[in-house]
Design a protein around this motif. Structure first.
Motif, short mmCIF file in Angstrom:
data_model
loop_
_atom_site.label_atom_id
_atom_site.label_comp_id
_atom_site.label_asym_id
_atom_site.label_seq_id
_atom_site.Cartn_x
_atom_site.Cartn_y
_atom_site.Cartn_z
N LEU A 75 0.81 -1.22 0.00
CA LEU A 75 0.00 0.00 0.00
C LEU A 75 0.84 1.27 0.00
CD1 LEU A 75 -2.74 -1.10 2.54
CD2 LEU A 75 -2.93 -1.00 0.04
N ASP A 76 2.17 1.12 0.03
CA ASP A 76 3.08 2.26 0.06
C ASP A 76 2.76 3.17 1.24
OD1 ASP A 76 5.29 3.65 -0.87
OD2 ASP A 76 4.12 4.96 -2.18
N ALA A 77 2.43 2.56 2.37
CA ALA A 77 2.14 3.30 3.59
C ALA A 77 3.44 3.62 4.31
CB ALA A 77 1.22 2.47 4.48
N PRO A 78 3.42 4.55 5.28
CA PRO A 78 4.63 4.84 6.05
C PRO A 78 5.21 3.59 6.69
CG PRO A 78 2.93 6.45 6.52
CD PRO A 78 2.28 5.38 5.69
N ALA A 79 6.52 3.58 6.87
CA ALA A 79 7.20 2.37 7.35
C ALA A 79 6.65 1.88 8.69
CB ALA A 79 8.69 2.63 7.45
N TRP A 80 6.24 2.79 9.56
CA TRP A 80 5.76 2.37 10.88
C TRP A 80 4.40 1.69 10.82
CZ3 TRP A 80 1.14 3.89 13.00
CH2 TRP A 80 0.51 5.00 12.44
N ARG A 81 3.71 1.78 9.68
CA ARG A 81 2.30 1.37 9.64
C ARG A 81 2.09 -0.14 9.55
NH1 ARG A 81 -1.64 0.92 11.45
NH2 ARG A 81 -3.61 1.99 11.20
N TRP A 82 3.18 -0.92 9.61
CA TRP A 82 2.99 -2.36 9.78
C TRP A 82 2.35 -2.65 11.13
CZ3 TRP A 82 5.23 -5.19 13.74
CH2 TRP A 82 6.26 -4.56 14.46
N LEU A 83 2.56 -1.75 12.07
CA LEU A 83 1.92 -1.86 13.37
C LEU A 83 0.42 -1.62 13.23
CD1 LEU A 83 4.67 0.16 15.18
CD2 LEU A 83 4.05 -2.19 15.80
N GLY A 84 -0.36 -2.48 13.84
CA GLY A 84 -1.81 -2.36 13.75
C GLY A 84 -2.42 -3.16 12.63
N VAL A 85 -1.62 -3.80 11.78
CA VAL A 85 -2.16 -4.72 10.77
C VAL A 85 -2.15 -6.11 11.41
CG1 VAL A 85 -1.93 -5.66 8.45
CG2 VAL A 85 -1.24 -3.30 8.92
#
Length: 209
Positions: free
Chosen positions: A155-165
């Motif tokens: 999803l080309d989301a910010p690097a920290w956004r693996w958290l919460g998936v």
């Protein structure tokens, strides 16, 4: 004819384990989850089945492979259990920064470095279109953190956004990488192959939707 073809990447977290310790194998429920996942995927034209090196991932992959036929489970470090990225405070939303940093506080400097290296290698190994003219279907039996990392990357989301998936035991996520198109998340944390009592194992009761 193009020199690249579509890759379908199937990601599954291991089945329920006796504990999350490194040596833990699957519970009876976890073995049932793995078999049901394999039945769900039977008939797919898999060219590879990768799994993390820990017993719970290896056992899940073996039980899935029994249902698939013709594909051999192969261990690889890139599918292992590691923290892929630890953000700095200024990368995080103000309202959740403290919670997330506390959650990751036990990660050592060595774990951060090795996890970041493995995360880069996982992206290189598992993502993007494949060489040649034939589409490829690959299955990776892994852990919750890598599922989150690869979904975030797609999803080309910010690097920290693996958290919460979140990734439930034996749940299925499918990513598609087609030449000339952005990556697509076709399926996320799907548990339709599991009966209700096997949904969201390993999480508090409030997660059992």
């Amino acid at each position: 004819m193009t020199d690249r073809a579509t890759r379908y990447l199937y990601l599954a977290r291991h089945g329920e384990a006796a504990s999350e310790g490194d040596g833990s194998g699957l519970t009876a429920a976890g073995r049932r989850q793995a078999a049901l996942l394999g039945r769900r995927l039977a008939g797919r034209p898999f060219s590879a089945l990768h799994h993390g090196p820990l017993p719970r991932a290896a056992e899940t992959a073996r039980l899935v492979a029994e249902q698939l036929g013709g594909v051999r489970p192969e261990p690889c470090e890139e599918a292992g259990d590691f923290v892929p990225y630890v953000p700095a405070r200024d990368e995080l939303p103000d309202d959740s920064a403290e919670f997330l940093l506390t959650y990751l506080a036990g990660t050592t400097a060595q774990e951060r470095a090795s996890g970041a290296a493995l995360a880069r290698r996982a992206v290189e190994r598992f993502t993007g279109p494949v060489p040649g003219g034939e589409e490829r279907h690959e299955l990776v039996v892994t852990h919750a953190f890598l599922v989150g990392w690869l979904v975030r990357h797609a999803l080309d989301a910010p690097a920290w956004r693996w958290l919460g998936v979140n990734a439930a035991n034996a749940a299925l996520t499918v990513l598609r990488y087609t030449p000339g198109r952005p990556p697509a998340v076709l399926l996320l944390n799907d548990q339709g192959h599991l009966p209700e009592e096997l949904h969201w194992t390993g999480y508090p009761p409030r997660f059992r939707f």
